[in-house]
Design an enzyme around this catalytic site. Structure first.
Site, PDB file in Angstrom:
ATOM      1  N   HIS A   3      -6.126  -5.200   3.356  1.00  0.00           N
ATOM      2  CA  HIS A   3      -6.410  -5.263   4.786  1.00  0.00           C
ATOM      3  C   HIS A   3      -7.873  -5.583   5.083  1.00  0.00           C
ATOM      4  O   HIS A   3      -8.238  -5.763   6.248  1.00  0.00           O
ATOM      5  CB  HIS A   3      -6.039  -3.938   5.462  1.00  0.00           C
ATOM      6  CG  HIS A   3      -4.573  -3.615   5.381  1.00  0.00           C
ATOM      7  ND1 HIS A   3      -3.608  -4.402   5.961  1.00  0.00           N
ATOM      8  CD2 HIS A   3      -3.915  -2.589   4.784  1.00  0.00           C
ATOM      9  CE1 HIS A   3      -2.418  -3.882   5.730  1.00  0.00           C
ATOM     10  NE2 HIS A   3      -2.571  -2.790   5.010  1.00  0.00           N
ATOM     11  N   ARG A  34      -8.179  -2.894  -4.433  1.00  0.00           N
ATOM     12  CA  ARG A  34      -6.778  -2.946  -4.005  1.00  0.00           C
ATOM     13  C   ARG A  34      -6.393  -4.399  -3.735  1.00  0.00           C
ATOM     14  O   ARG A  34      -7.065  -5.099  -2.992  1.00  0.00           O
ATOM     15  CB  ARG A  34      -6.533  -2.106  -2.751  1.00  0.00           C
ATOM     16  CG  ARG A  34      -5.058  -2.166  -2.333  1.00  0.00           C
ATOM     17  CD  ARG A  34      -4.652  -1.077  -1.379  1.00  0.00           C
ATOM     18  NE  ARG A  34      -5.151  -1.268  -0.024  1.00  0.00           N
ATOM     19  CZ  ARG A  34      -4.685  -0.620   1.045  1.00  0.00           C
ATOM     20  NH1 ARG A  34      -3.706   0.275   0.893  1.00  0.00           N
ATOM     21  NH2 ARG A  34      -5.204  -0.816   2.235  1.00  0.00           N
ATOM     22  N   ASP A  80     -10.475 -10.550 -14.643  1.00  0.00           N
ATOM     23  CA  ASP A  80     -11.452 -11.453 -15.261  1.00  0.00           C
ATOM     24  C   ASP A  80     -12.833 -11.303 -14.645  1.00  0.00           C
ATOM     25  O   ASP A  80     -13.851 -11.434 -15.342  1.00  0.00           O
ATOM     26  CB  ASP A  80     -10.989 -12.905 -15.139  1.00  0.00           C
ATOM     27  CG  ASP A  80      -9.923 -13.282 -16.150  1.00  0.00           C
ATOM     28  OD1 ASP A  80      -9.628 -12.461 -17.039  1.00  0.00           O
ATOM     29  OD2 ASP A  80      -9.369 -14.392 -16.044  1.00  0.00           O
ATOM     30  N   GLU A  88       4.835   3.689  -0.842  1.00  0.00           N
ATOM     31  CA  GLU A  88       4.661   3.683   0.607  1.00  0.00           C
ATOM     32  C   GLU A  88       5.977   3.603   1.373  1.00  0.00           C
ATOM     33  O   GLU A  88       5.982   3.215   2.540  1.00  0.00           O
ATOM     34  CB  GLU A  88       3.776   2.496   1.009  1.00  0.00           C
ATOM     35  CG  GLU A  88       2.456   2.428   0.262  1.00  0.00           C
ATOM     36  CD  GLU A  88       1.651   1.191   0.609  1.00  0.00           C
ATOM     37  OE1 GLU A  88       1.004   1.205   1.669  1.00  0.00           O
ATOM     38  OE2 GLU A  88       1.680   0.223  -0.175  1.00  0.00           O
ATOM     39  N   ASP A 107       2.144   3.662   5.923  1.00  0.00           N
ATOM     40  CA  ASP A 107       3.355   2.847   5.791  1.00  0.00           C
ATOM     41  C   ASP A 107       4.581   3.717   5.569  1.00  0.00           C
ATOM     42  O   ASP A 107       5.681   3.368   6.022  1.00  0.00           O
ATOM     43  CB  ASP A 107       3.187   1.846   4.646  1.00  0.00           C
ATOM     44  CG  ASP A 107       2.339   0.653   5.054  1.00  0.00           C
ATOM     45  OD1 ASP A 107       2.705  -0.023   6.036  1.00  0.00           O
ATOM     46  OD2 ASP A 107       1.311   0.395   4.414  1.00  0.00           O
TER      47      ASP A 107
END
Length: 256
Positions: free
Chosen positions: A48, A74, A88, A152, A178
């Site tokens: 988000h 996240r 990476d 969630e 959620d």
């Protein structure tokens, strides 16, 4: 050169409480400010927050200057390419949202590991491998990688034990916002049914010996989650904290 130790993962193993804060504003200056504020971990929110993959890299570099703070990245979804690119560029701890089944958890684990254990494309000449300076990166990388899966939904909680049993899952994060929406209470984390579901999920994870975490601004839910066994807890979010501070400052003088 030695592989950097994942302090966040080690603290999970040791059962130490870790306090976190959420970064949604892009830029390494915000990452550094939050790291300097004393929290144990900063979540760089690629779901988000205002981040494309390449914009996460300078945030990781900024947090690296604060040895008592660990970055957690996240992702926006379970995606093997996103996992590969973030690993990476030096992320050691990833949080993958909306994991509902053990099969999805296994896919996330596979994406984090080189063959023959997984499907991550091999390249040690990256920031993660210190551009080739870590000679045994290919064989040791997984030792310091940490996977947090985010549950969630009601379906995810129904599969909690199976998800937690997946080898390579290091911790489980409960997403109450959620979950509340999925349970029919959008925006209402204070609903007793939601609070009971969160508390029950964390207690079940504790019984399994699986580290559990949560992010909520509801003090009652936070207290109940900690009492149930949550060991890595996010206490705030940059945008909300800035808005609250700005409004509070204005209220001190407006109308005085």
């Amino acid at each position: 050169m030695q592989l950097p130790v994942n302090r966040f993962k080690q603290a999970l193993k040791d059962g130490r409480m870790q306090w976190g804060i959420w970064q949604t504003f892009g830029g390494p200056d915000m990452a550094e400010l939050l790291a300097a504020s004393g929290y144990d971990w900063v979540l760089i929110d690629g779901e988000h927050g205002a981040f494309d993959v390449g914009e996460i890299r300078p945030c990781l570099q900024a947090v690296a200057g604060y040895p008592d703070c660990s970055p957690v990245v996240r992702l926006c979804e379970l995606d093997t390419a996103l996992i590969k690119r973030n690993l990476d560029q030096g992320a050691q701890t990833l949080m993958v949202p909306m994991i509902n089944t053990a099969a999805e958890a296994r896919a996330a684990v596979s994406a984090m590991r080189f063959a023959p254990e997984g499907t991550r494309g091999f390249n040690s000449a990256t920031r993660a491998g210190r551009y080739g300076a870590i000679a045994d990166y290919g064989t040791r990388a997984k030792d310091e990688l940490c996977l947090i899966v985010q549950l969630e939904s009601r379906a995810a909680l129904g599969n909690l034990e199976e998800i937690a049993a997946v080898e390579g899952v290091d911790a489980v994060f409960i997403g109450p916002a959620d979950l509340a929406a999925d349970m029919g209470y959008p925006g209402n984390l204070a609903a007793p049914e939601v609070q009971d579901a969160v508390e029950d999920a964390i207690a079940r994870l504790k019984a399994l010996g699986m580290p559990a975490g949560i992010f909520t601004l509801d003090p009652e839910m936070q207290r109940r989650a900690i009492a149930a066994g949550a060991s890595f807890n996010a206490l705030g979010l940059d945008a909300l904290m800035l808005m609250q501070a700005a409004q509070a400052r204005l209220a001190q003088f407006r109308g005085a």
